[in-house]
Scaffold this active site. Structure first.
Site, PDB file in Angstrom:
ATOM      1  N   LYS A  79     -21.674   4.138  -7.293  1.00  0.00           N
ATOM      2  CA  LYS A  79     -22.860   3.919  -8.146  1.00  0.00           C
ATOM      3  C   LYS A  79     -22.994   5.066  -9.148  1.00  0.00           C
ATOM      4  O   LYS A  79     -22.736   6.227  -8.799  1.00  0.00           O
ATOM      5  CB  LYS A  79     -24.103   3.832  -7.245  1.00  0.00           C
ATOM      6  CG  LYS A  79     -25.382   3.446  -7.961  1.00  0.00           C
ATOM      7  CD  LYS A  79     -26.512   3.277  -6.944  1.00  0.00           C
ATOM      8  CE  LYS A  79     -27.836   2.903  -7.590  1.00  0.00           C
ATOM      9  NZ  LYS A  79     -28.911   2.729  -6.597  1.00  0.00           N
ATOM     10  N   SER A 154     -31.411  -1.636  -6.773  1.00  0.00           N
ATOM     11  CA  SER A 154     -30.824  -1.135  -7.992  1.00  0.00           C
ATOM     12  C   SER A 154     -29.304  -0.981  -7.953  1.00  0.00           C
ATOM     13  O   SER A 154     -28.675  -0.825  -8.989  1.00  0.00           O
ATOM     14  CB  SER A 154     -31.433   0.221  -8.331  1.00  0.00           C
ATOM     15  OG  SER A 154     -31.122   1.165  -7.321  1.00  0.00           O
ATOM     16  N   SER A 178     -32.506  -0.579  -2.259  1.00  0.00           N
ATOM     17  CA  SER A 178     -31.468  -0.774  -3.276  1.00  0.00           C
ATOM     18  C   SER A 178     -30.048  -0.983  -2.769  1.00  0.00           C
ATOM     19  O   SER A 178     -29.162  -1.311  -3.561  1.00  0.00           O
ATOM     20  CB  SER A 178     -31.458   0.410  -4.235  1.00  0.00           C
ATOM     21  OG  SER A 178     -32.488   0.244  -5.160  1.00  0.00           O
TER      22      SER A 178
HETATM   23  N1  GLN Z   1     -36.949  -1.666  -6.034  1.00  0.00           N
HETATM   24  C1  GLN Z   1     -37.425  -0.403  -5.544  1.00  0.00           C
HETATM   25  C2  GLN Z   1     -37.900   0.450  -6.698  1.00  0.00           C
HETATM   26  O1  GLN Z   1     -37.774   0.039  -7.810  1.00  0.00           O
HETATM   27  C3  GLN Z   1     -36.360   0.288  -4.742  1.00  0.00           C
HETATM   28  C4  GLN Z   1     -35.290   0.888  -5.560  1.00  0.00           C
HETATM   29  C5  GLN Z   1     -34.334   1.737  -4.779  1.00  0.00           C
HETATM   30  O2  GLN Z   1     -34.171   1.593  -3.579  1.00  0.00           O
HETATM   31  N2  GLN Z   1     -33.690   2.657  -5.482  1.00  0.00           N
HETATM   32  O3  GLN Z   1     -38.413   1.511  -6.498  1.00  0.00           O
END
Ligand code: GLN
Length: 503
Positions: A79, A154, A178
């Protein structure tokens, strides 16, 4: 031989026995990226020359009788918020467009030390804020099961890299879901480790008290292997725990009969009927395997999402202060210092990130801190305590990994509240700091398309072994049909290059 899309375990066997060279394996995946990459937009950067060089070094080491490590020759996608020396690290943001990482994150270094070949950097929601990979400054990543749908987020790029067969393994980060939600949307496995198990040194912070780094793989064994390599104490990360290392792949076989499994009713609210049906049939399979499944309740989870978005935004506003055009980030042309800061940040960050910084600054403001931040922190303590109590009665807690299958691109991005609520099932795990696996449990019909949906298996802090063992045993029961569908999906994306065998 068709190497691409094989489980990591088999690829490693072929490389170590000398039947296939690491160079050939890397070429196969680079080919797949060339073919499928543009359709899915899973990668922000492909590290072609570096990957080739690493693979031939590993081949030489193997020929010379050396032991390049337990991941020898295996391509891994990473990532784009995890530093890989010499590669870009955009975090999905324009503000870091031209920044090159000067060092390896500990997780990346550990991969290299075990012979992994880092093949590319994957697309993500900007600074990991999002659930669909639509907030990336580099365009949305598409779900290989239906290119008009999101892959989740994400870590959408990493999930798609593995699901579509562009890398056998990948790393993601999970602050509120994510890793687990994109794993669910793309029909693969992803693990969010216990907070503190995997070092975050060299990983761009989003919400430091919640961030974790974890593996993606097609199967549970693959995740266990990658976790084994990246887990462990790191003096460079102050939150890293000094635990005895565990050989997770060795902990997979064994009995699961008698395991006590709790099903919190709060995590089933809002789950779509088709996903619920697949979940219920998975629970029956678990019962047939001898696990003791029981309904239970974790009432404080009702407040988890609200508290999470206060804590995460507060920490993000502080963490992202360093991207100001001076310390980090692209500097905008401007006449005055103030204008330079304002324009660097205003032009460098996307809408979602700016929204969170404003929210975070607001909840940390002197007058608001007690009203919002402190109360959110108290809710977090309640959630943690409730999980701890539950784990006196249960070995594992299970739920679907997401309330529904992958949604359409554009469907939720204009309605942030629905997007945030979709994290309801994964967020409590980060708030409690415990570990959880997301693994495919079946398929649900949506608009005539059959789409994967995941099971979340939550475990006690630092008890990844039990989570992985339960997942692995369940995979033996339900995995064959799922793998077959994955193979079909990959064939639909394009031709697969045959791998040449070493004479
Ligand atoms: N969707 C969640 C957020 O936007 C989790 C994102 C994540 O785990 N990085 O904060």
């Amino acid at each position: 031989m068709e190497i691409r899309g094989m489980p990591a375990r088999d690829i490693l066997r072929y490389i170590s026995s000398g039947e296939v060279s690491a160079a050939e394996v890397v070429e196969t995946y680079l080919d797949a990226i060339r073919e499928i990459g543009p359709q899915t937009n899973a990668f922000i950067e492909v590290l072609e020359p570096a990957a080739r060089a690493d693979a031939s070094r590993i081949d030489k080491e193997l020929r010379d009788g050396g032991s390049p490590g337990i991941l020898a020759g295996l391509p891994v996608a990473i990532k784009d918020n995890i530093c890989v020396k010499g590669a870009g690290c955009t975090c999905g943001s324009k503000i870091l467009e031209n920044w090159i990482a000067p060092y390896d994150a500990t997780a990346a270094r550990r991969l290299r030390e075990q012979g992994a070949v880092i093949i590319g950097k994957t697309n993500m929601d900007e600074f990991a804020m999002g659930s669909s990979t639509e907030t990336s400054a580099y365009g949305v990543t598409r779900n290989p099961w239906d290119l008009s749908r999101v892959p989740g987020g994400s870590s959408g790029g990493s999930a798609v890299a593995v699901a579509a067969g562009m890398a056998p393994l990948a790393l993601g980060t999970d602050t509120g879901g994510s890793i687990r939600q994109p794993a669910s949307f793309t029909g693969i496995c992803g693990l969010k480790p216990t907070y503190g198990l995997v070092s975050r040194y060299g990983v761009t912070a989003y919400a430091s008290s919640l961030d974790t780094v974890g593996p993606f793989g097609e199967g549970v064994w693959d995740c266990a292997l990658l976790l084994e390599v990246i887990a462990g104490h790191d003096p460079l990360d102050a939150t890293s725990h000094a635990k005895e290392p565990v050989t997770y792949t060795k902990a997979l076989d064994g009995n699961v009969a008698g395991l006590r499994v709790g099903v919190p009713q709060e995590l089933l609210r809002g789950v779509s009927a088709p996903v619920k049906a697949v979940f219920e049939s998975t629970l029956s399979t678990m019962e047939d395997m001898g696990m003791i499944v029981e309904e239970m309740s974790l009432p404080s989870l009702a407040h988890a999402v609200e508290a999470y978005y206060v804590i995460a935004a507060a920490e993000a506003s502080s963490n992202l202060a360093r991207f100001d055009g001076v310390r980090f980030g692209r500097r905008a042309d401007a006449g005055t210092l103030d204008e330079m800061y304002t324009r660097s940040r205003g032009e460098g960050f996307g809408k979602e990130v700016i929204k969170r910084i404003i929210l975070g600054t607001f909840v940390l403001d002197t007058g608001n801190k007690d009203r919002y931040y402190r109360r959110a922190a108290q809710v977090r303590t309640l959630i943690k305590d409730e999980f701890q109590k539950a784990f006196e009665r249960f070995d594992l807690i299970v739920s679907p990994a997401a309330p529904d299958v992958a949604f359409k691109i554009g469907e939720k991005i204009q309605d942030p509240l629905t997007m945030y609520l979709a994290d309801l099932i994964t967020i409590p795990v980060n708030m409690a700091g415990v570990c959880a696996l997301s693994m495919p449990m079946g398929f649900a019909e949506c608009d005539g398309v059959s789409l994967p949906c995941g099971l979340q298996i939550i475990g006690k802090p630092f008890d990844e072994q039990t989570v992985l063992r339960a997942g692995y045993c369940l995979e033996q029961e339900i995995g064959a049909g799922i793998r077959e569908k994955v193979r079909h999906m990959r064939q639909n994306l394009g031709p697969v290059r045959e791998c040449e065998l070493v004479d």
